[in-house]
Structure formats: C-alpha cells, structure tokens
Write a protein that holds these residues in place. Structure first.
Motif, PDB file in Angstrom:
ATOM      1  N   GLN A 147       0.803  -1.215   0.000  1.00  0.00           N
ATOM      2  CA  GLN A 147       0.000   0.000   0.000  1.00  0.00           C
ATOM      3  C   GLN A 147       0.844   1.276   0.000  1.00  0.00           C
ATOM      4  O   GLN A 147       0.385   2.323  -0.449  1.00  0.00           O
ATOM      5  CB  GLN A 147      -0.957  -0.006   1.195  1.00  0.00           C
ATOM      6  CG  GLN A 147      -0.277  -0.130   2.553  1.00  0.00           C
ATOM      7  CD  GLN A 147      -1.296  -0.235   3.675  1.00  0.00           C
ATOM      8  OE1 GLN A 147      -2.462   0.074   3.499  1.00  0.00           O
ATOM      9  NE2 GLN A 147      -0.855  -0.691   4.844  1.00  0.00           N
ATOM     10  N   ASP A 148       2.070   1.194   0.501  1.00  0.00           N
ATOM     11  CA  ASP A 148       2.923   2.379   0.514  1.00  0.00           C
ATOM     12  C   ASP A 148       3.952   2.376  -0.615  1.00  0.00           C
ATOM     13  O   ASP A 148       4.847   3.213  -0.648  1.00  0.00           O
ATOM     14  CB  ASP A 148       3.644   2.498   1.863  1.00  0.00           C
ATOM     15  CG  ASP A 148       2.672   2.714   3.019  1.00  0.00           C
ATOM     16  OD1 ASP A 148       1.662   3.408   2.797  1.00  0.00           O
ATOM     17  OD2 ASP A 148       2.927   2.177   4.111  1.00  0.00           O
ATOM     18  N   TRP A 149       3.833   1.415  -1.522  1.00  0.00           N
ATOM     19  CA  TRP A 149       4.805   1.280  -2.610  1.00  0.00           C
ATOM     20  C   TRP A 149       4.134   1.705  -3.912  1.00  0.00           C
ATOM     21  O   TRP A 149       3.081   1.189  -4.264  1.00  0.00           O
ATOM     22  CB  TRP A 149       5.301  -0.162  -2.694  1.00  0.00           C
ATOM     23  CG  TRP A 149       6.422  -0.355  -3.662  1.00  0.00           C
ATOM     24  CD1 TRP A 149       6.375  -1.039  -4.853  1.00  0.00           C
ATOM     25  CD2 TRP A 149       7.759   0.128  -3.548  1.00  0.00           C
ATOM     26  NE1 TRP A 149       7.595  -1.010  -5.477  1.00  0.00           N
ATOM     27  CE2 TRP A 149       8.473  -0.292  -4.696  1.00  0.00           C
ATOM     28  CE3 TRP A 149       8.432   0.891  -2.588  1.00  0.00           C
ATOM     29  CZ2 TRP A 149       9.808   0.014  -4.910  1.00  0.00           C
ATOM     30  CZ3 TRP A 149       9.765   1.191  -2.808  1.00  0.00           C
ATOM     31  CH2 TRP A 149      10.440   0.753  -3.950  1.00  0.00           C
ATOM     32  N   PRO A 150       4.711   2.648  -4.661  1.00  0.00           N
ATOM     33  CA  PRO A 150       4.002   3.218  -5.815  1.00  0.00           C
ATOM     34  C   PRO A 150       4.043   2.383  -7.086  1.00  0.00           C
ATOM     35  O   PRO A 150       3.425   2.768  -8.083  1.00  0.00           O
ATOM     36  CB  PRO A 150       4.713   4.550  -6.029  1.00  0.00           C
ATOM     37  CG  PRO A 150       6.099   4.327  -5.509  1.00  0.00           C
ATOM     38  CD  PRO A 150       5.957   3.369  -4.357  1.00  0.00           C
ATOM     39  N   PHE A 151       4.736   1.249  -7.083  1.00  0.00           N
ATOM     40  CA  PHE A 151       4.906   0.478  -8.314  1.00  0.00           C
ATOM     41  C   PHE A 151       4.236  -0.888  -8.231  1.00  0.00           C
ATOM     42  O   PHE A 151       4.340  -1.587  -7.231  1.00  0.00           O
ATOM     43  CB  PHE A 151       6.396   0.269  -8.620  1.00  0.00           C
ATOM     44  CG  PHE A 151       7.128   1.540  -8.921  1.00  0.00           C
ATOM     45  CD1 PHE A 151       7.029   2.125 -10.170  1.00  0.00           C
ATOM     46  CD2 PHE A 151       7.890   2.169  -7.952  1.00  0.00           C
ATOM     47  CE1 PHE A 151       7.684   3.310 -10.453  1.00  0.00           C
ATOM     48  CE2 PHE A 151       8.551   3.356  -8.216  1.00  0.00           C
ATOM     49  CZ  PHE A 151       8.451   3.925  -9.479  1.00  0.00           C
ATOM     50  N   LEU A 152       3.550  -1.253  -9.314  1.00  0.00           N
ATOM     51  CA  LEU A 152       3.106  -2.630  -9.485  1.00  0.00           C
ATOM     52  C   LEU A 152       4.262  -3.483 -10.003  1.00  0.00           C
ATOM     53  O   LEU A 152       4.415  -4.636  -9.623  1.00  0.00           O
ATOM     54  CB  LEU A 152       1.931  -2.689 -10.464  1.00  0.00           C
ATOM     55  CG  LEU A 152       0.613  -2.083  -9.975  1.00  0.00           C
ATOM     56  CD1 LEU A 152      -0.412  -2.087 -11.100  1.00  0.00           C
ATOM     57  CD2 LEU A 152       0.085  -2.843  -8.763  1.00  0.00           C
ATOM     58  N   MET A 153       5.053  -2.929 -10.918  1.00  0.00           N
ATOM     59  CA  MET A 153       6.272  -3.573 -11.390  1.00  0.00           C
ATOM     60  C   MET A 153       7.419  -2.611 -11.137  1.00  0.00           C
ATOM     61  O   MET A 153       7.400  -1.473 -11.622  1.00  0.00           O
ATOM     62  CB  MET A 153       6.185  -3.918 -12.881  1.00  0.00           C
ATOM     63  CG  MET A 153       5.161  -4.976 -13.213  1.00  0.00           C
ATOM     64  SD  MET A 153       5.044  -5.321 -14.998  1.00  0.00           S
ATOM     65  CE  MET A 153       6.633  -6.097 -15.319  1.00  0.00           C
ATOM     66  N   ASP A 154       8.399  -3.056 -10.380  1.00  0.00           N
ATOM     67  CA  ASP A 154       9.513  -2.188 -10.022  1.00  0.00           C
ATOM     68  C   ASP A 154      10.307  -1.769 -11.260  1.00  0.00           C
ATOM     69  O   ASP A 154      10.486  -2.564 -12.200  1.00  0.00           O
ATOM     70  CB  ASP A 154      10.478  -2.902  -9.068  1.00  0.00           C
ATOM     71  CG  ASP A 154       9.987  -2.900  -7.634  1.00  0.00           C
ATOM     72  OD1 ASP A 154       8.896  -2.370  -7.371  1.00  0.00           O
ATOM     73  OD2 ASP A 154      10.717  -3.442  -6.773  1.00  0.00           O
ATOM     74  N   PRO A 155      10.832  -0.551 -11.266  1.00  0.00           N
ATOM     75  CA  PRO A 155      11.751  -0.153 -12.333  1.00  0.00           C
ATOM     76  C   PRO A 155      13.062  -0.925 -12.238  1.00  0.00           C
ATOM     77  O   PRO A 155      13.369  -1.532 -11.208  1.00  0.00           O
ATOM     78  CB  PRO A 155      11.957   1.339 -12.067  1.00  0.00           C
ATOM     79  CG  PRO A 155      11.649   1.532 -10.630  1.00  0.00           C
ATOM     80  CD  PRO A 155      10.601   0.508 -10.280  1.00  0.00           C
ATOM     81  N   MET A 156      13.826  -0.881 -13.314  1.00  0.00           N
ATOM     82  CA  MET A 156      15.128  -1.549 -13.377  1.00  0.00           C
ATOM     83  C   MET A 156      16.221  -0.506 -13.618  1.00  0.00           C
ATOM     84  O   MET A 156      16.850  -0.478 -14.683  1.00  0.00           O
ATOM     85  CB  MET A 156      15.150  -2.595 -14.488  1.00  0.00           C
ATOM     86  CG  MET A 156      14.086  -3.660 -14.403  1.00  0.00           C
ATOM     87  SD  MET A 156      14.276  -4.870 -15.745  1.00  0.00           S
ATOM     88  CE  MET A 156      12.714  -5.733 -15.660  1.00  0.00           C
TER      89      MET A 156
END
Length: 410
Positions: A147-156
């Motif tokens: 809930q506090d993380w803005p990404f569904l898929m993390d950037p690389m």
C-alpha cells in the motif's frame, strides 16, 4: 567458428573490442526516490538528461574506435517479435514481478500487451506505477502488502550496467542468477535475446543458466585468456556458483583454469571489476584496499582433476598466480589513485579501477578519476576519458556499463 563469424567470441579482457552491448538509461532512472534507493540498489539519483548525454558520449567514443554498439533494449524488442514468444515472455516477466495469477496479473498483461514491442520493453524496464492501471477488483493481499509502494512492477534502474546479467566467455555465455531481487529480471531479458533473437538463436552455448539458487554476476567474471578466467568471490557471486560454472566450462569448452579471488563483501567493492581489471597482456589495475601489507589477497586456482572432480589450490600472492596462469615473467599491478590513502578510496568509489579495455594497453575510463588516469598513462596505457558526473552516481564505470560480445583474439 571464429570472431568473424560467431555472434559471441570473447577469449580475453584485452583483445580489440569489435561488438559491445549497452543500455541507454531511460525513465527508470527518474523512478528512483530516496525511499526506494536502498531497495533498488542505488545510493544517489542521477539526473537523467545529463546521464543520457554522458552515455551517448560513451557510446560514440566506442564507435569512434570502430566498435559496433548494440542496445540491450532494442535487441530485447526484436527478440520477442513473434507473438507466441512475446506472450510467453510477458507471462514470465509479470510472474517474476510478483503476480503469477489474479486480477493484477491479468491487468498488467493486458496493459503491456496493448503496446508495440519496443514500448513494452521500455515500459517494463521503466516500471509500472500503481496509478497507471485501473484494476476493478485488486488482489487484497497484494494491496495490503504494497500500500505504501508506488509500483506494481519495479523499475530496473541498474539496467545500464549491462555487464552483470550475463557474461560472454569464449563463444558462449553465462546468463546469470542475480543476487538481489531488484536485478533478477534483467537476465530474463537476456535469456530471450539469446534464445530468440535471430542474431544469436541456436548459435550460443549457455555455460550456466539463470535457473539456480546460487548467484553469479558478470562484474565478477573476467576472461583473462582463451583458457583462464578470474572470478570474484564477492557480495554478488558465491563460491558454489564459481564451482558450478567451472564444471560446465571445463567439460564443454577450452577453459581449464579459474582464479577465484576473494574480495570484501560490501557495496563499495561489489564486484571484482570494481577493484581489479586487466588492461594489457601483463598489466592490471588494482584497488590497494583488497591487498594486505604484503600485496597479497586470498585466491584459489580451480581446475578439473584427473578424477573428474574440481580441485582447489589456495594461494595469496596474486602476482605469482597471474604470472603462472598467464605464463608471464612479470605482472604490473597499477594501484587506484596511486595508492594514496585519500585519493585511492575516493577514486575507487567513483570506479577508478573499473576500466574497459578496448585493445591491449588501450582503455576507456571516467574522466573524474584523473589521478588514476594519469598513472595509467605513466605506465604506457592509452586512455580515452568519458564524462561521468551523473552516470557514476550508480556506482559503476565503463566496464560495468558494457557487455563485450566480440573481441579479436590476442
């Protein structure tokens, strides 16, 4: 095959570089925040427009030396041109991003499938933010966990360090199991390039796949000759992985010797090539902090014994070991920052030892490491300096940012 016909041919660290794979940093860099840096293995945030200018200068420096520059992201898009291959790739990428099934999985697959191949690859590397997709019935457990993380898929954001997800050795490649989750999906892209891109498909033996529990990274893999490797035992590469890749190489290639070198397991010296690189037939850069007062470091000569089992021979005098395995009468170890107790760690932090050799005695380095660069020149090395104010914030230098695919034999 030889270096003129094989898509991969690397039998040294120093043979004239003919083909190299880079990744031009993209919007994944702008998806770094102070809160996400530790998770994504950064300790600063590069300014993307300048980082791209510097990277373009680096690529042009290589082209000016008649080196073919291929881009990781473009090879990836070309590798998944086939619809079935693309569908399989997308399912695996979304699964490795944490969604094997469910509403979020389905929404991500639908979202990414709507894009052309290059846009899809760029978006996967850039990362997918939660507010980009409207999920009618989100997976409640995933929502609670993130809930506090803005990404569904993390950037690389580490993707511009193309050295690490793979390493060309001879006419084959290791497709690496990376250590930290932030980087593990990068080598999935490599796998599809090697298996499905027309330039490589069906032509490249894989010495070790990414399907392992133990890990190894390309920054620790140095090709010293056509039969000798040096591999770092580091924060990112385990001794078990070295033994494993050794078994495959010893039985299936001309490689018969590995020098395994133990280095401190920390972020400042994350790979062997941040503290030790080969720049000529008998010359190496070395960060003095890995050596004791006698100039020694723990290392092991790894070979295949007569009984078919791997043998390990412990040594500490790295100069003597290099002279033995490379059949040289002398070895010139050139210290980062001339060994000065202030200059050496400062320049090593900005990759003063991370030299990319493009021909025997000819290297590419960051311009900011001027003490180390001047010392290289004093030792007869031709130095091409590239810009480094923003790229260096990622803690990787010219060797980290390049994956040689073809070199001339020496």
């Amino acid at each position: 095959m030889n270096e003129m016909t094989s898509p991969i041919h690397v039998t040294s660290e120093i043979g004239k570089l003919k083909t190299v794979m880079l990744h031009r940093p993209g919007r994944e860099i702008e998806n770094l925040t102070p809160d996400s840096m530790e998770r994504l293995l950064f300790d600063d945030i590069p300014y993307l427009p300048i980082a791209q200018e510097e990277h373009d200068f680096f690529a042009q420096t290589l082209r000016d030396q008649d080196i073919e520059v291929l881009y990781f992201e473009k090879l990836a898009a070309e590798a998944i041109a086939d619809d079935d291959v693309c569908k399989e790739f997308l399912q695996r990428m979304v699964a490795e991003s944490g969604y094997v099934a469910g509403a979020t999985h389905d929404a991500l697959v639908e979202y990414l499938s709507s894009m052309d191949r290059q846009t899809m690859i760029d978006k996967i590397i850039e990362g997918v933010r939660s507010n980009e997709i409207d999920i009618a019935r989100p997976d409640l457990q995933l929502v609670a966990e993130n809930q506090d993380w803005p990404f569904l898929m993390d950037p690389m954001p580490n993707a511009y360090f193309t050295r690490d997800p793979q390493a060309a050795i001879g006419e084959g490649i290791s497709i690496n199991r990376m250590t930290f989750p932030a980087r593990q999906r990068e080598s999935l892209i490599t796998e599809y390039i090697i298996n499905h891109h027309p330039r490589f498909a069906g032509q490249v033996p894989v010495w070790r796949s990414r399907n392992h529990e133990t890990h190894i990274e390309g920054g620790d893999e140095l090709v010293l000759s056509d039969h000798v490797l040096a591999i770092g035992i580091s924060e990112r590469t385990t001794a078990d992985a070295i033994e494993d890749i050794g078994r495959h190489l010893f039985k299936n290639s001309d490689y018969d010797t590995i020098v395994a070198i133990s280095i401190p397991h920390n972020h400042a010296m994350m790979h062997l090539d941040t503290v030790f690189t080969m720049i000529n037939h008998d010359q190496f850069t070395v960060h003095p902090a890995i050596l004791d007062e006698n100039g020694h470091v723990d290392n092991w000569i790894v070979r295949l014994g007569d009984n078919g089992k791997t043998t390990f021979e412990h040594h500490t005098d790295i100069k003597e070991v290099l002279k033995t395995v490379l059949n040289k009468s002398e070895i010139d170890l050139i210290p980062t920052g001339n060994g000065d107790p202030i200059v050496a760690p400062r320049e090593q932090w900005n990759d003063g030892s991370n030299t990319l050799t493009i021909a025997p005695g000819e290297v590419v380095t960051y311009n900011r490491n001027y003490v180390s660069n001047e010392l290289l020149r004093e030792h007869g090395i031709l130095v091409h300096e590239v810009r480094s104010s923003e790229l260096s914030r990622g803690r990787g230098g010219p060797r980290c940012m390049s994956c040689p695919l073809v070199r001339e034999d020496i």
